[in-house]
Write a protein that holds these residues in place. Structure first.
Motif, mmCIF file in Angstrom:
data_model
loop_
_atom_site.group_PDB
_atom_site.id
_atom_site.type_symbol
_atom_site.label_atom_id
_atom_site.label_comp_id
_atom_site.label_asym_id
_atom_site.label_seq_id
_atom_site.Cartn_x
_atom_site.Cartn_y
_atom_site.Cartn_z
ATOM 1 N N PRO A 59 0.802 -1.227 0.000
ATOM 2 C CA PRO A 59 0.000 0.000 0.000
ATOM 3 C C PRO A 59 0.837 1.281 0.000
ATOM 4 O O PRO A 59 0.353 2.329 -0.420
ATOM 5 C CB PRO A 59 -0.837 -0.112 1.278
ATOM 6 C CG PRO A 59 -0.091 -1.053 2.152
ATOM 7 C CD PRO A 59 0.599 -2.022 1.230
ATOM 8 N N ARG A 94 3.262 2.099 -1.957
ATOM 9 C CA ARG A 94 3.409 2.575 -3.338
ATOM 10 C C ARG A 94 2.099 2.465 -4.116
ATOM 11 O O ARG A 94 1.877 3.229 -5.064
ATOM 12 C CB ARG A 94 4.509 1.785 -4.053
ATOM 13 C CG ARG A 94 5.906 2.151 -3.579
ATOM 14 C CD ARG A 94 6.979 1.403 -4.360
ATOM 15 N NE ARG A 94 6.893 -0.036 -4.144
ATOM 16 C CZ ARG A 94 7.766 -0.917 -4.626
ATOM 17 N NH1 ARG A 94 8.777 -0.508 -5.372
ATOM 18 N NH2 ARG A 94 7.634 -2.209 -4.370
ATOM 19 N N ASP A 95 1.268 1.482 -3.752
ATOM 20 C CA ASP A 95 0.022 1.282 -4.496
ATOM 21 C C ASP A 95 -1.101 2.159 -3.957
ATOM 22 O O ASP A 95 -1.995 1.719 -3.234
ATOM 23 C CB ASP A 95 -0.358 -0.202 -4.490
ATOM 24 C CG ASP A 95 0.538 -1.005 -5.423
ATOM 25 O OD1 ASP A 95 1.154 -0.386 -6.332
ATOM 26 O OD2 ASP A 95 0.624 -2.231 -5.255
ATOM 27 N N THR A 96 -1.034 3.416 -4.360
ATOM 28 C CA THR A 96 -2.071 4.383 -4.008
ATOM 29 C C THR A 96 -3.313 4.093 -4.855
ATOM 30 O O THR A 96 -3.259 3.294 -5.803
ATOM 31 C CB THR A 96 -1.586 5.799 -4.347
ATOM 32 O OG1 THR A 96 -1.307 5.825 -5.762
ATOM 33 C CG2 THR A 96 -0.326 6.168 -3.571
ATOM 34 N N GLU A 112 -4.602 5.984 -7.061
ATOM 35 C CA GLU A 112 -4.294 6.406 -8.438
ATOM 36 C C GLU A 112 -3.448 5.342 -9.145
ATOM 37 O O GLU A 112 -3.687 5.016 -10.310
ATOM 38 C CB GLU A 112 -3.543 7.744 -8.442
ATOM 39 C CG GLU A 112 -4.335 8.923 -7.895
ATOM 40 C CD GLU A 112 -4.563 8.901 -6.375
ATOM 41 O OE1 GLU A 112 -3.744 8.291 -5.646
ATOM 42 O OE2 GLU A 112 -5.569 9.472 -5.926
ATOM 43 N N GLN A 113 -2.461 4.821 -8.437
ATOM 44 C CA GLN A 113 -1.589 3.798 -8.999
ATOM 45 C C GLN A 113 -2.398 2.539 -9.327
ATOM 46 O O GLN A 113 -2.233 1.926 -10.376
ATOM 47 C CB GLN A 113 -0.458 3.472 -8.002
ATOM 48 C CG GLN A 113 0.439 2.304 -8.362
ATOM 49 C CD GLN A 113 1.300 2.558 -9.585
ATOM 50 O OE1 GLN A 113 1.471 3.688 -10.031
ATOM 51 N NE2 GLN A 113 1.829 1.479 -10.150
ATOM 52 N N THR A 143 -6.717 -1.287 -2.343
ATOM 53 C CA THR A 143 -5.593 -0.904 -1.509
ATOM 54 C C THR A 143 -6.168 -0.389 -0.187
ATOM 55 O O THR A 143 -7.348 -0.590 0.087
ATOM 56 C CB THR A 143 -4.692 0.138 -2.213
ATOM 57 O OG1 THR A 143 -3.542 0.380 -1.390
ATOM 58 C CG2 THR A 143 -5.411 1.444 -2.494
ATOM 59 N N SER A 171 -4.883 1.365 4.026
ATOM 60 C CA SER A 171 -3.776 1.696 4.923
ATOM 61 C C SER A 171 -2.962 0.424 5.146
ATOM 62 O O SER A 171 -3.418 -0.677 4.829
ATOM 63 C CB SER A 171 -4.323 2.207 6.251
ATOM 64 O OG SER A 171 -4.984 1.151 6.927
#
Ligand code: NI
Length: 202
Positions: A110, A112-114, A116-117, A133, A135
């Protein structure tokens, strides 16, 4: 005369006690039947995550359809993208019956994997792919529910870190109960055939 333990020793004892209690609690509660049939795999359960449009998704949102769930991360160099392609292809091979199966991708990264991503990444795969994704704690809870292991792997030679993770697909039933799992080397054809069998669409 008994000497009082120093602060570091007191802290160490408190940590050992807390860890022991957690381990005991894990084993005790893990073995509670919790309304499930004995011998049934304990995969799945409550989770709260966020999809690629920012909407909160829980296990209740998956009720009423089958779900094919895979945990991974978008920066994964090879296994995850291949797995998501296979999963998407399997659902397409099912034809109209595939509409009853919700493909789900849950990140184990999580940081890096927002949202948006996840949105950008999900667009490369199945049009109905739900990319989740959350917290660190939400992801940890979901992974625990699905018995998924993951661990950040730091390699000083690499500019980006990798994630070690369980690479299985889980087929969950209409009631959210575990039905079956597939290893990451299963082909789309094998997966589609088995799903057809298990979901009663002969
Ligand atoms: Ni991966």
């Amino acid at each position: 005369m008994a000497r009082r333990l120093g602060l570091p020793a007191q802290i160490a004892i408190a940590i050992v006690a807390a860890v022991s209690a957690a381990v005991i609690a894990f084993f005790v509660f893990d073995r509670e039947p919790t309304g499930r049939q004995q011998g049934k795999a304990l995969v799945g359960g409550p989770f709260e995550l966020v999809d690629q449009s920012g909407r909160t998704v829980t296990q209740n949102d998956l009720a009423g359809s089958y779900a094919l769930i895979y945990f991974g991360y978008t920066f994964c160099p090879d296994v995850c993208p291949t797995s998501l392609q296979t999963m998407s292809a399997a659902i397409d091979l099912l034809g109209p019956a595939g509409d009853e199966v919700q493909p789900v991708f849950v990140t184990v990264d999580p940081a890096r994997d927002t949202v948006e991503q996840m949105a950008a990444y999900a667009a490369h795969f199945h049009p109905r792919l739900l990319a989740l994704t959350g917290s660190e704690a939400q992801v940890a809870d979901a992974a625990r529910a699905y018995r998924v292991y993951y661990q950040r792997v730091d390699d000083s030679a690499a500019t980006e870190y990798l994630m070690d993770h369980t690479s299985l697909y889980y087929l969950m039933g209409l009631d959210g109960e575990y039905v079956a799992h597939f290893s990451h080397d299963a082909t789309a054809e094998e997966m589609a055939a088995r799903i057809r069998e298990l979901t009663g669409d002969e």
